[in-house]
Design an enzyme around this catalytic site. Structure first.
Site, short mmCIF file in Angstrom:
data_model
loop_
_atom_site.label_atom_id
_atom_site.label_comp_id
_atom_site.label_asym_id
_atom_site.label_seq_id
_atom_site.Cartn_x
_atom_site.Cartn_y
_atom_site.Cartn_z
N LYS A 49 0.66 -0.98 -0.29
CA LYS A 49 0.17 0.32 0.27
C LYS A 49 0.89 0.70 -0.44
O LYS A 49 0.55 2.12 -0.70
CB LYS A 49 -0.76 -0.28 1.07
CG LYS A 49 -1.88 -1.05 1.71
CD LYS A 49 -3.14 -0.87 2.39
CE LYS A 49 -2.14 -1.30 4.07
NZ LYS A 49 -1.44 -2.62 4.19
N ARG A 85 -10.18 0.78 9.74
CA ARG A 85 -9.81 -0.52 10.06
C ARG A 85 -10.80 -0.86 10.85
O ARG A 85 -10.72 -2.10 10.02
CB ARG A 85 -8.87 -0.94 11.25
CG ARG A 85 -7.08 0.28 10.61
CD ARG A 85 -6.03 0.19 11.84
NE ARG A 85 -5.20 1.04 11.31
CZ ARG A 85 -3.64 -0.04 10.61
NH1 ARG A 85 -3.95 -1.30 10.72
NH2 ARG A 85 -2.34 1.17 10.09
N ARG A 134 12.43 -8.13 3.08
CA ARG A 134 11.73 -6.37 2.81
C ARG A 134 12.86 -5.51 3.84
O ARG A 134 13.51 -5.79 4.91
CB ARG A 134 10.37 -6.02 3.23
CG ARG A 134 10.44 -4.91 3.22
CD ARG A 134 8.91 -4.27 2.87
NE ARG A 134 8.64 -4.64 4.31
CZ ARG A 134 7.28 -4.17 4.96
NH1 ARG A 134 6.08 -4.15 3.48
NH2 ARG A 134 6.77 -4.20 5.95
N ARG A 184 12.43 -3.59 9.42
CA ARG A 184 11.54 -3.44 10.27
C ARG A 184 11.93 -4.70 11.69
O ARG A 184 12.09 -6.00 11.38
CB ARG A 184 10.02 -3.61 10.27
CG ARG A 184 10.01 -2.13 9.86
CD ARG A 184 8.10 -1.99 9.23
NE ARG A 184 7.34 -2.26 9.61
CZ ARG A 184 5.96 -2.80 10.10
NH1 ARG A 184 5.63 -1.44 9.15
NH2 ARG A 184 5.09 -2.90 11.19
N ARG A 202 0.47 -10.19 12.79
CA ARG A 202 -0.65 -8.64 12.30
C ARG A 202 -1.39 -9.68 11.12
O ARG A 202 -2.25 -8.59 11.05
CB ARG A 202 0.66 -8.28 11.77
CG ARG A 202 1.99 -7.14 12.30
CD ARG A 202 2.96 -7.11 12.04
NE ARG A 202 3.27 -6.29 11.16
CZ ARG A 202 4.42 -6.68 10.20
NH1 ARG A 202 5.03 -7.12 10.10
NH2 ARG A 202 4.24 -5.48 9.36
#
Length: 221
Positions: free
Chosen positions: A14, A88, A127, A161, A172
């Site tokens: 996103k 959300r 990532r 991260r 998550r």
């Protein structure tokens, strides 16, 4: 002016697509995380509320987030808004719809970036991003041309991260499906939902999103 929501689980891409829309279409990205961080240090009345709540370790209320979004809507008149990370929940979706109605705006498209969970785990665990310019890389599919150096800005501040590991990601994903996936049915029922393949190459995803926007703009016109 075109207003959209980008929906999808963590790591669906996103943020990458939002940045492209900002650069190519002049849209304004409304990321709740960024807005909260900026508000906390802004010194405004709303910012003081945010700081108080976050300093207590409490969750920021929907009312505060909607207030921050309303401030941004009032202060920007670009080519439209990208809602990233909000709504959300169904309650937040209702609140956003009411806000857009109050401010004379409409939601043109909700774009679901659909992904396969196992492929997503592989994508996310490899990532890393540039801490200076935000460019996103991947160990397998998009490594830097020179190891340890950002291709875009030349920075050596490349970061991963802490929660970009398989265990954290699966937690998550579960949280996303529990809370956010009902929005897919909600916006489908309103006729606002469009779906693109979030695991396609970045350029293909961008082209699919562009097609959705053109379709939405034609329908509005």
């Amino acid at each position: 002016m075109t207003n959209i929501i980008l929906l999808g689980p963590p790591g669906a891409g996103k943020g990458t697509q939002a940045r492209r829309l900002v650069e190519e279409r002049g849209m304004v990205q409304l990321s709740t995380g960024d807005m909260l961080r900026e508000a906390r240090t802004s010194g405004t009345e709303m910012g003081k509320k945010v700081a108080e709540v976050m300093d207590r370790g409490d969750l920021v209320t929907d009312e505060i987030v909607i207030g921050l979004i309303e401030e941004r809507l009032a202060g920007n008149h670009g080519s439209g808004f990208i809602f990233d990370g909000f709504p959300r929940t169904l309650a937040q979706a209702d609140a956003l719809g009411a806000l857009l109605g109050r401010t004379g705006r409409q939601l043109d498209a909700v774009i679901e970036m659909r992904v396969d969970d196992e492929a997503l785990v592989d994508r996310i665990t490899g990532r890393f991003t540039c801490g200076q310019c935000g460019e996103v890389y991947h160990d397998k599919t998009k490594p830097t041309a020179k190891e340890g150096v950002c291709d875009v800005c030349g920075s050596t501040d490349l970061r991963r991260r802490a929660d970009d590991n398989e265990e954290s990601l699966r937690q998550r994903l579960m949280e996303y499906y529990k809370k956010t996936s009902p929005l897919i049915g909600y916006y489908y029922a309103l006729g606002d939902l469009f779906t693109v393949d979030g695991l396609a190459p970045i350029e293909d995803v961008a082209a699919a999103i562009d097609g959705v926007l053109k379709q939405a703009e034609a329908g509005r016109g």
